[in-house]
Design a protein around this motif. Structure first.
Motif, PDB file in Angstrom:
ATOM      1  N   HIS A 110      -2.879   5.099  -1.698  1.00  0.00           N
ATOM      2  CA  HIS A 110      -3.886   4.078  -1.394  1.00  0.00           C
ATOM      3  C   HIS A 110      -4.629   4.435  -0.106  1.00  0.00           C
ATOM      4  O   HIS A 110      -5.866   4.366  -0.040  1.00  0.00           O
ATOM      5  CB  HIS A 110      -3.226   2.704  -1.240  1.00  0.00           C
ATOM      6  CG  HIS A 110      -2.907   2.022  -2.525  1.00  0.00           C
ATOM      7  ND1 HIS A 110      -1.680   2.128  -3.140  1.00  0.00           N
ATOM      8  CD2 HIS A 110      -3.644   1.204  -3.323  1.00  0.00           C
ATOM      9  CE1 HIS A 110      -1.667   1.408  -4.249  1.00  0.00           C
ATOM     10  NE2 HIS A 110      -2.861   0.834  -4.385  1.00  0.00           N
ATOM     11  N   TRP A 125       0.854  -1.197   0.000  1.00  0.00           N
ATOM     12  CA  TRP A 125       0.000   0.000   0.000  1.00  0.00           C
ATOM     13  C   TRP A 125       0.889   1.246   0.000  1.00  0.00           C
ATOM     14  O   TRP A 125       1.848   1.342   0.765  1.00  0.00           O
ATOM     15  CB  TRP A 125      -0.897   0.017   1.227  1.00  0.00           C
ATOM     16  CG  TRP A 125      -2.124  -0.853   1.111  1.00  0.00           C
ATOM     17  CD1 TRP A 125      -2.170  -2.159   0.762  1.00  0.00           C
ATOM     18  CD2 TRP A 125      -3.467  -0.445   1.365  1.00  0.00           C
ATOM     19  NE1 TRP A 125      -3.457  -2.601   0.776  1.00  0.00           N
ATOM     20  CE2 TRP A 125      -4.281  -1.573   1.136  1.00  0.00           C
ATOM     21  CE3 TRP A 125      -4.055   0.745   1.754  1.00  0.00           C
ATOM     22  CZ2 TRP A 125      -5.660  -1.541   1.293  1.00  0.00           C
ATOM     23  CZ3 TRP A 125      -5.436   0.771   1.904  1.00  0.00           C
ATOM     24  CH2 TRP A 125      -6.231  -0.356   1.668  1.00  0.00           C
ATOM     25  N   PRO A 138      -5.175   2.713  -6.500  1.00  0.00           N
ATOM     26  CA  PRO A 138      -5.861   3.664  -5.616  1.00  0.00           C
ATOM     27  C   PRO A 138      -7.316   3.927  -6.004  1.00  0.00           C
ATOM     28  O   PRO A 138      -8.186   4.013  -5.135  1.00  0.00           O
ATOM     29  CB  PRO A 138      -5.005   4.930  -5.733  1.00  0.00           C
ATOM     30  CG  PRO A 138      -3.638   4.424  -6.026  1.00  0.00           C
ATOM     31  CD  PRO A 138      -3.838   3.221  -6.884  1.00  0.00           C
TER      32      PRO A 138
END
Length: 542
Positions: free
Chosen positions: A137, A133, A168
């Protein structure tokens, strides 16, 4: 306190003292000894206090790593402390055991000022945690539009893919934030083809690496530091193509990592339903347990994957039960077949003979029914044969009158009559050893010998005799099938049948060729018991 040598030197002087003097001297020595001991205890207590103080000072001081301090200060939104740490040269990209940086945490908590300070200090805008991530994100998932704008302006990657294969914009549920991200993607010229390419980039790279290992002859089951194999990694990430390639190369599906997890545990934990189906189809154990006695169903948190696991488990149990039933039925059949064989071997000769008789009786009934059907067919053939023979005799007489000249039309009629006769009772080709003569000679394959058989039989048969001969032969053959005639010996080449005709009282002997049909039911005769051996006398006295 006096030394030992001093005490020995005073012994002579003490021996010359009176009793009262010796008592005073002993009290003096005792007082000196007590003073020395008190001093020693005081010094020891002071040393203990100093040691305790030093220990207390050391134990009261707690020191944390800079990564924890920075993350804790960012979580409290302590701008001054973060700025002070950055000025002291501490990196803003420090992360904890989960790979989480201060920038990740501030994007989650929506601390815009702290995000600006970290970005100005040189923090990596595309830093990834253990699940890949990025800060974008985190901001997109939480719907923080201002932070999304700030991150994109500092070069955040719009096509970053996390461990679940999501970008995202896949995780954004806020409409305004999603519109801004999609607009930014359009402005950067990002197309769907490029999105798909980025999603498959890591798996494609892994597939290429595995193919290189295959060409080099390397072992695909070699574990890493956590004892995880390549199939573990593919299952955890949901790389379907990679897993198929590994399974084609006979990669082990039951290897365990440091936690005792098999690849099916990883696929179930991360919710990859297609990977679960693939592994189970290739023999993964649904009841495999980890070192904590956890099955794939126990570590699964996704409802859809959990339902699929339960369904696969029920189907697997049903298949196993059906296989067990099939095996048991095969075993019962084998045992019963063996017992039947033993029973038959114990049957006596008389019982076997009666069994054979019953079988032959049943076979005779079948043959009789078949003979009735053949008789009906022969009646129809007789009518057709009569018409053909009439036409045949007419043509033969015409040939004789015209000097045996046959035109093509007559030849076709001859061949047709031969074919019909051959289908009815005899073969259209000549018998073995018979010379190829005229068509008339071959058509009369059945011959009847009259009562005057001793005389030479003429080659020219009358029309009426040939007509009755062929019709009677067919009736005789049908009668033989219905047990109206006596059984024939199997060793004869030509069977002889006695028949009483209704038109004349003379008995005629009829010969039938192998083409005249099935022989009488010779094989229906039941086997007879062997006669008992005769006792021969060995001498005259008996």
């Amino acid at each position: 306190m006096a030394e030992h040598a001093d005490l020995l030197a005073e012994m002579q002087a003490v021996s010359r003292m009176t009793t009262a003097e010796r008592l005073k001297h002993a009290q003096k020595r005792r007082t000196q000894q007590l003073k020395v001991w008190a001093q020693m205890e005081k010094e020891a207590s002071q040393k203990d206090k100093e040691k305790r103080k030093s220990k207390l000072k050391k134990s009261q001081r707690v020191v944390f790593p800079d990564s924890i301090t920075l993350l804790e200060a960012a979580t409290r939104n302590d701008v001054e402390e973060v700025q002070d740490m950055v000025k002291r040269g501490i990196s803003p990209d420090l992360y904890n055991e989960d790979g989480l940086t201060a920038l990740h945490q501030c994007c989650i908590d929506d601390f815009e000022e702290m995000v600006r300070i970290l970005l100005e200090a040189g923090a990596d805008v595309n830093a990834c945690d253990s699940e890949l991530w990025t800060p974008l994100h985190a901001a997109a998932t939480c719907g923080h539009l201002s932070l999304v704008e700030l991150l994109i302006s500092h070069g955040a990657n719009l096509l970053a893919v996390n461990a679940d294969g999501n970008m995202p914009y896949d995780l954004c549920e806020d409409e305004m934030t999603l519109d801004y991200i999609e607009t930014a993607m359009a402005n950067q010229g990002i197309t769907q083809e490029k999105i798909n390419e980025c999603r498959a980039a890591k798996e494609s790279q892994m597939v290429a690496d595995i193919r290189a290992l295959i060409q080099a002859g390397s072992d695909l089951n070699t574990p890493d530091g956590n004892k995880a194999s390549l199939l573990h990694i593919a299952a955890a990430n949901g790389y379907h193509t990679t897993a198929e390639l590994l399974l084609e190369q006979k990669a082990k599906i039951d290897l365990k990592d440091c936690d005792g997890w098999e690849p099916l545990h990883a696929a179930s934990c991360w919710g990859h339903i297609h990977m679960v189906e693939l592994l189970v189809a290739n023999g993964a154990n649904l009841n495999a347990k980890s070192y904590m006695d956890e099955t794939p169903l126990d570590v699964c948190a996704d409802d859809e994957v959990r339902a699929k696991l339960l369904d696969l488990k029920r189907k697997h149990e049903a298949i196993m039960k059906s296989e067990e039933r099939h095996k048991s039925s095969l075993q019962r059949r084998a045992s019963s077949a063996g017992s039947r064989g033993k029973v038959v071997r114990r049957v006596s000769v008389n019982e076997r003979s009666s069994l054979y008789r019953r079988e032959h009786q049943k076979e005779a009934i079948v043959w009789q029914e078949r003979g009735q059907e053949v008789e009906l067919q022969d009646d129809d053939e007789d009518k057709q044969t009569d018409a053909e023979l009439k036409q045949h005799t007419t043509l033969s007489s015409a040939n004789e009158s015209h000097g045996n000249q046959v035109d093509p039309m007559q030849e076709s009629l001859f061949s047709k009559s031969e074919t019909i006769v051959g289908n009815g009772s005899a073969s259209s080709s000549s018998l073995p050893g018979e010379p190829r003569g005229s068509k008339l000679d071959r058509s009369a394959s059945y011959q009847m010998a009259t009562g005057e058989q001793e005389d030479t039989v003429g080659s020219d048969l009358s029309k009426e005799v040939s007509h009755h001969t062929l019709a009677d032969l067919k009736r005789q053959r049908a009668a033989a099938k219905l047990h109206k005639q006596s059984p024939l010996s199997a060793g004869e080449d030509l069977s002889q049948i006695s028949l009483e005709t209704g038109r004349s009282n003379t008995e005629s002997t009829v010969y039938c060729t192998p083409a005249s049909g099935d022989p009488p039911l010779l094989k229906l005769i039941a086997p007879e018991d062997d006669p008992p051996p005769e006792k021969n006398r060995c001498c005259s006295l008996m």
